[in-house]
Design a protein around this motif. Sequence first.
Motif, mmCIF file in Angstrom:
data_model
loop_
_atom_site.group_PDB
_atom_site.id
_atom_site.type_symbol
_atom_site.label_atom_id
_atom_site.label_comp_id
_atom_site.label_asym_id
_atom_site.label_seq_id
_atom_site.Cartn_x
_atom_site.Cartn_y
_atom_site.Cartn_z
ATOM 1 N N GLU A 1 -16.272 -6.319 4.236
ATOM 2 C CA GLU A 1 -15.596 -7.478 4.826
ATOM 3 C C GLU A 1 -14.310 -7.799 4.059
ATOM 4 O O GLU A 1 -13.263 -8.073 4.651
ATOM 5 N N ALA A 2 -14.376 -7.737 2.731
ATOM 6 C CA ALA A 2 -13.188 -7.995 1.902
ATOM 7 C C ALA A 2 -12.113 -6.949 2.162
ATOM 8 O O ALA A 2 -10.926 -7.260 2.186
ATOM 9 N N SER A 3 -12.541 -5.710 2.375
ATOM 10 C CA SER A 3 -11.579 -4.647 2.672
ATOM 11 C C SER A 3 -10.840 -4.944 3.978
ATOM 12 O O SER A 3 -9.631 -4.748 4.079
ATOM 13 N N GLY A 4 -11.581 -5.431 4.974
ATOM 14 C CA GLY A 4 -10.961 -5.802 6.247
ATOM 15 C C GLY A 4 -9.951 -6.917 6.090
ATOM 16 O O GLY A 4 -8.912 -6.946 6.749
ATOM 17 N N LYS A 5 -10.235 -7.850 5.178
ATOM 18 C CA LYS A 5 -9.309 -8.964 4.944
ATOM 19 C C LYS A 5 -8.029 -8.504 4.246
ATOM 20 O O LYS A 5 -7.008 -9.181 4.328
ATOM 21 N N ARG A 6 -8.088 -7.363 3.568
ATOM 22 C CA ARG A 6 -6.887 -6.864 2.891
ATOM 23 C C ARG A 6 -5.868 -6.270 3.866
ATOM 24 O O ARG A 6 -4.779 -5.885 3.468
ATOM 25 N N THR A 7 -6.205 -6.219 5.147
ATOM 26 C CA THR A 7 -5.244 -5.705 6.116
ATOM 27 C C THR A 7 -4.002 -6.588 6.205
ATOM 28 O O THR A 7 -2.977 -6.150 6.708
ATOM 29 N N VAL A 8 -4.085 -7.838 5.722
ATOM 30 C CA VAL A 8 -2.891 -8.680 5.689
ATOM 31 C C VAL A 8 -1.935 -8.194 4.599
ATOM 32 O O VAL A 8 -0.759 -8.551 4.610
ATOM 33 N N MET A 9 -2.439 -7.378 3.670
ATOM 34 C CA MET A 9 -1.605 -6.857 2.578
ATOM 35 C C MET A 9 -1.176 -5.426 2.798
ATOM 36 O O MET A 9 -0.125 -5.019 2.327
ATOM 37 N N ARG A 10 -2.025 -4.647 3.472
ATOM 38 C CA ARG A 10 -1.729 -3.221 3.578
ATOM 39 C C ARG A 10 -2.393 -2.598 4.791
ATOM 40 O O ARG A 10 -3.337 -3.140 5.356
ATOM 41 N N ASN A 11 -1.865 -1.449 5.186
ATOM 42 C CA ASN A 11 -2.468 -0.634 6.231
ATOM 43 C C ASN A 11 -2.748 0.744 5.641
ATOM 44 O O ASN A 11 -1.838 1.375 5.082
ATOM 45 N N ILE A 12 -3.987 1.194 5.752
ATOM 46 C CA ILE A 12 -4.336 2.533 5.305
ATOM 47 C C ILE A 12 -3.898 3.497 6.399
ATOM 48 O O ILE A 12 -4.349 3.411 7.537
ATOM 49 N N MET A 13 -3.006 4.410 6.052
ATOM 50 C CA MET A 13 -2.462 5.326 7.042
ATOM 51 C C MET A 13 -3.276 6.611 7.160
ATOM 52 O O MET A 13 -3.128 7.352 8.124
ATOM 53 N N GLY A 14 -4.100 6.870 6.169
ATOM 54 C CA GLY A 14 -4.945 8.061 6.234
ATOM 55 C C GLY A 14 -5.259 8.595 4.856
ATOM 56 O O GLY A 14 -4.683 8.164 3.850
ATOM 57 N N ASP A 15 -6.200 9.525 4.821
ATOM 58 C CA ASP A 15 -6.604 10.191 3.592
ATOM 59 C C ASP A 15 -6.398 11.687 3.741
ATOM 60 O O ASP A 15 -6.521 12.229 4.846
ATOM 61 N N MET A 16 -6.112 12.325 2.641
ATOM 62 C CA MET A 16 -6.005 13.775 2.618
ATOM 63 C C MET A 16 -6.832 14.274 1.441
ATOM 64 O O MET A 16 -6.743 13.720 0.347
ATOM 65 N N MET A 17 -7.636 15.289 1.682
ATOM 66 C CA MET A 17 -8.420 15.889 0.625
ATOM 67 C C MET A 17 -7.765 17.211 0.226
ATOM 68 O O MET A 17 -7.479 18.042 1.085
ATOM 69 N N VAL A 18 -7.514 17.368 -1.058
ATOM 70 C CA VAL A 18 -6.983 18.630 -1.572
ATOM 71 C C VAL A 18 -7.880 19.089 -2.708
ATOM 72 O O VAL A 18 -8.482 18.272 -3.407
ATOM 73 N N ARG A 19 -7.966 20.389 -2.884
ATOM 74 C CA ARG A 19 -8.799 20.945 -3.942
ATOM 75 C C ARG A 19 -7.948 21.881 -4.779
ATOM 76 O O ARG A 19 -7.243 22.735 -4.248
ATOM 77 N N GLU A 20 -8.006 21.671 -6.077
ATOM 78 C CA GLU A 20 -7.270 22.544 -6.982
ATOM 79 C C GLU A 20 -7.951 23.903 -7.037
ATOM 80 O O GLU A 20 -9.176 23.998 -7.090
ATOM 81 N N LEU A 21 -7.156 24.956 -7.002
ATOM 82 C CA LEU A 21 -7.665 26.313 -7.154
ATOM 83 C C LEU A 21 -7.230 26.797 -8.529
ATOM 84 O O LEU A 21 -6.039 26.877 -8.817
ATOM 85 N N LEU A 22 -8.201 27.079 -9.365
ATOM 86 C CA LEU A 22 -7.937 27.451 -10.755
ATOM 87 C C LEU A 22 -7.935 28.961 -10.893
ATOM 88 O O LEU A 22 -8.921 29.628 -10.550
ATOM 89 N N PHE A 23 -6.847 29.506 -11.396
ATOM 90 C CA PHE A 23 -6.776 30.950 -11.599
ATOM 91 C C PHE A 23 -7.733 31.370 -12.703
ATOM 92 O O PHE A 23 -7.876 30.674 -13.710
ATOM 93 N N LYS A 24 -8.366 32.499 -12.505
ATOM 94 C CA LYS A 24 -9.307 33.019 -13.511
ATOM 95 C C LYS A 24 -8.549 33.660 -14.647
ATOM 96 O O LYS A 24 -7.460 34.116 -14.538
#
Length: 146
Positions: free
Chosen positions: A123-146
Motif C-alpha cells: 500500500e505504501a508503495s502505491g502511495k509513492r506514485t505521487v513521487m515516482r513512476n516505475i518504468m520497468g525492470d531489467m535483469m542482467v547477469r554478469e558472465l565471468l571469464f574462466k
Amino acid sequence: MKRLYGLMVCMLLVLFAVPALAQERPYKDGPVTIVTSVKVVDGQFENYMAYLNDNWRRVMDESKKAGLVTEYHVYGAQAHNPNEPDLYLVVTYPNMATFDGLDAKMDPISEKVTKMNFKQADEASGKRTVMRNIMGDMMVRELLFK
C-alpha cells in the motif's frame, strides 16, 4: 566390411565427442543485477531520495547482512525526453538461485526494518506514485571469464 564398421565406430565417437567439446564454455554465470528505471515526478526528487535514503537503504543494508544482496546503488541520469527515466535503482544478487522464494526471504527483512507487513508495504508503495513512476525492470547477469 571391417573398414565400414571401423568407419561407423569412428563417426559415432566423433558425434559424441563434438557435443562434449561444445559444452566447455570460456565463462561461467556470475551475479545477477536488477536495474529498475524510475521517472521521478517533477518537484518530488528530494522527497523520493529521502525515502530511498531511509527505508529502502535500510532494507538493502539488512539484505546485504543476510547475504541476499551483494551491493546496491542509486544512479541519477539526465533524461533527454519525458519518456526516459531519470533515476536507476541497481541491486545485485549473488546468483539466480537467490530469486527462488525471494519474497519469503525479503518480507521478514522489510517487516523488521519498516515495521510494516507486506500488505502495508504494498500500500505504501502505491502511495509513492505521487513521487515516482516505475518504468520497468531489467535483469542482467554478469558472465565471468574462466
